[in-house]
Design an enzyme around this catalytic site. Structure first.
Site, PDB file in Angstrom:
ATOM      1  N   GLY A 125       0.623  -0.963  -0.031  1.00 32.73           N
ATOM      2  CA  GLY A 125       0.004  -0.145   0.017  1.00 32.73           C
ATOM      3  C   GLY A 125       0.870   1.266   0.004  1.00 32.73           C
ATOM      4  N   ALA A 185      -3.587  -0.646   6.732  1.00 27.41           N
ATOM      5  CA  ALA A 185      -5.081  -1.124   6.562  1.00 27.41           C
ATOM      6  C   ALA A 185      -5.809  -0.191   6.191  1.00 27.41           C
ATOM      7  CB  ALA A 185      -5.421  -1.386   8.237  1.00 27.41           C
ATOM      8  N   LYS A 223      -8.853  -5.029   5.625  1.00 24.72           N
ATOM      9  CA  LYS A 223      -7.684  -4.637   4.538  1.00 24.72           C
ATOM     10  C   LYS A 223      -8.131  -5.216   3.252  1.00 24.72           C
ATOM     11  CE  LYS A 223      -3.833  -5.929   5.606  1.00 24.72           C
ATOM     12  NZ  LYS A 223      -3.204  -4.742   5.202  1.00 24.72           N
ATOM     13  N   GLU A 259      -0.873 -10.802   2.043  1.00 27.40           N
ATOM     14  CA  GLU A 259      -0.934 -10.179   3.367  1.00 27.40           C
ATOM     15  C   GLU A 259      -1.025 -11.160   4.372  1.00 27.40           C
ATOM     16  OE1 GLU A 259      -3.097  -6.752   2.788  1.00 27.40           O
ATOM     17  OE2 GLU A 259      -1.591  -5.478   1.803  1.00 27.40           O
TER      18      GLU A 259
HETATM   19  O1  DER Z   1      -4.803  -3.573   0.606  1.00 24.38           O
HETATM   20  C1  DER Z   1      -4.212  -3.269   1.614  1.00 24.38           C
HETATM   21  O2  DER Z   1      -4.506  -4.103   2.767  1.00 24.38           O
HETATM   22  C2  DER Z   1      -3.286  -2.248   2.177  1.00 24.38           C
HETATM   23  O3  DER Z   1      -2.583  -2.397   3.622  1.00 24.38           O
HETATM   24  C3  DER Z   1      -4.227  -0.855   2.467  1.00 24.38           C
HETATM   25  O4  DER Z   1      -5.150  -1.554   3.275  1.00 24.38           O
HETATM   26  C4  DER Z   1      -3.515   0.012   3.121  1.00 24.38           C
HETATM   27  O5  DER Z   1      -3.398   0.990   1.919  1.00 24.38           O
HETATM   28  P1  DER Z   1      -2.663   2.640   2.306  1.00 24.38           P
HETATM   29  O6  DER Z   1      -1.609   2.480   3.270  1.00 24.38           O
HETATM   30  O7  DER Z   1      -2.323   3.122   0.774  1.00 24.38           O
HETATM   31  O8  DER Z   1      -4.031   3.370   2.421  1.00 24.38           O
END
Ligand code: DER
Length: 219
Positions: A29, A83, A94, A103
């Site tokens: 992410g 998350a 998530k 993950e």
């Molecule tokens: O896809 C996922 O689970 C990622 O961890 C997401 O939930 C968090 O992404 P971000 O840091 O871009 O908000």
């Protein structure tokens, strides 16, 4: 820059947990991207990384990290990931980035899950954000019917195929008052690969960046 703050705080938080022969579990992410960047100067502090997506693998390798196949790793002291939502008991929703399956797999091998997020992700009840569910493509319709029967409104994430060749259903309208139970129920639907609820085993700690600084939640 709240994401930058929590990325830096995460590096400081995990370095003491790592030894020279440690493998670090890395999520996926935009927050994790910044975490990987912040980690680059500390490459010598641990042996290698284990990644939860092609996206994170590429970024790690660009920084010169060695990325190991999970099949060669027996355990990791810590797994760091973002998350879409996290509640006060460290249950997470998530999958916004589409990497939920790997993950959950890499996190399952690590001793500790450290969640990094800006405080906007902290919620009382999970589920304002649509719940991602990875499915085997031929089961998308049958799983959708089962999710609708649970009160959800599933929508296929158009044109998206996961690193595992799966499709993602984003399910809105679920009142997730019992996240672990719902995770279990969805896991049992034939055709479901992974449910985006991380409640049966949530995070062990969360670092949340706020305007006033970093807030740490722990189990
Ligand atoms: O896809 C996922 O689970 C990622 O961890 C997401 O939930 C968090 O992404 P971000 O840091 O871009 O908000």
């Amino acid at each position: 820059q709240l994401k930058e703050h929590v990325a830096q705080a995460a590096v400081e938080h995990i370095l003491p947990l790592l030894a020279a022969d440690s493998v670090l579990g890395v999520g996926t992410g935009s927050t994790v991207d910044l975490f990987i960047d912040a980690l680059a100067p500390h490459r010598e502090r641990f042996r290698a990384a284990c990644s939860s997506s092609e996206r994170s693998t590429q970024r790690l390798q660009q920084h010169g990290f060695q990325v190991l196949d999970l099949n060669t790793v027996e355990t990791m002291p810590v797994y760091v990931d973002g998350a879409d939502e996290i509640d006060g008991r460290l249950n997470m929703l998530k999958g916004g980035g589409g990497a939920l399956t790997r993950e959950k797999i890499v996190a399952s091998v690590a001793e500790r899950f450290v969640c990094i997020a800006d405080e906007s992700k902290l919620v009382d009840v999970l589920g304002k954000f649509p719940l991602p569910v990875e499915v085997i493509p031929m089961a998308a319709a049958s799983v959708s019917r089962r999710l609708a029967a649970l009160g959800g409104k599933p929508a296929r994430r158009e044109g998206f195929v996961t690193d595992n060749g799966g499709w993602i259903l984003d399910v809105s309208g679920l009142a997730i008052t019992a996240p672990a139970e719902l995770e279990s129920t969805i896991n049992d639907i034939p055709g479901v690969v992974t449910c985006g609820l991380f409640a049966l085993s949530g995070a062990d700690a969360a670092l949340l960046s706020t305007q006033q600084g970093i807030r740490t939640l722990a189990r």
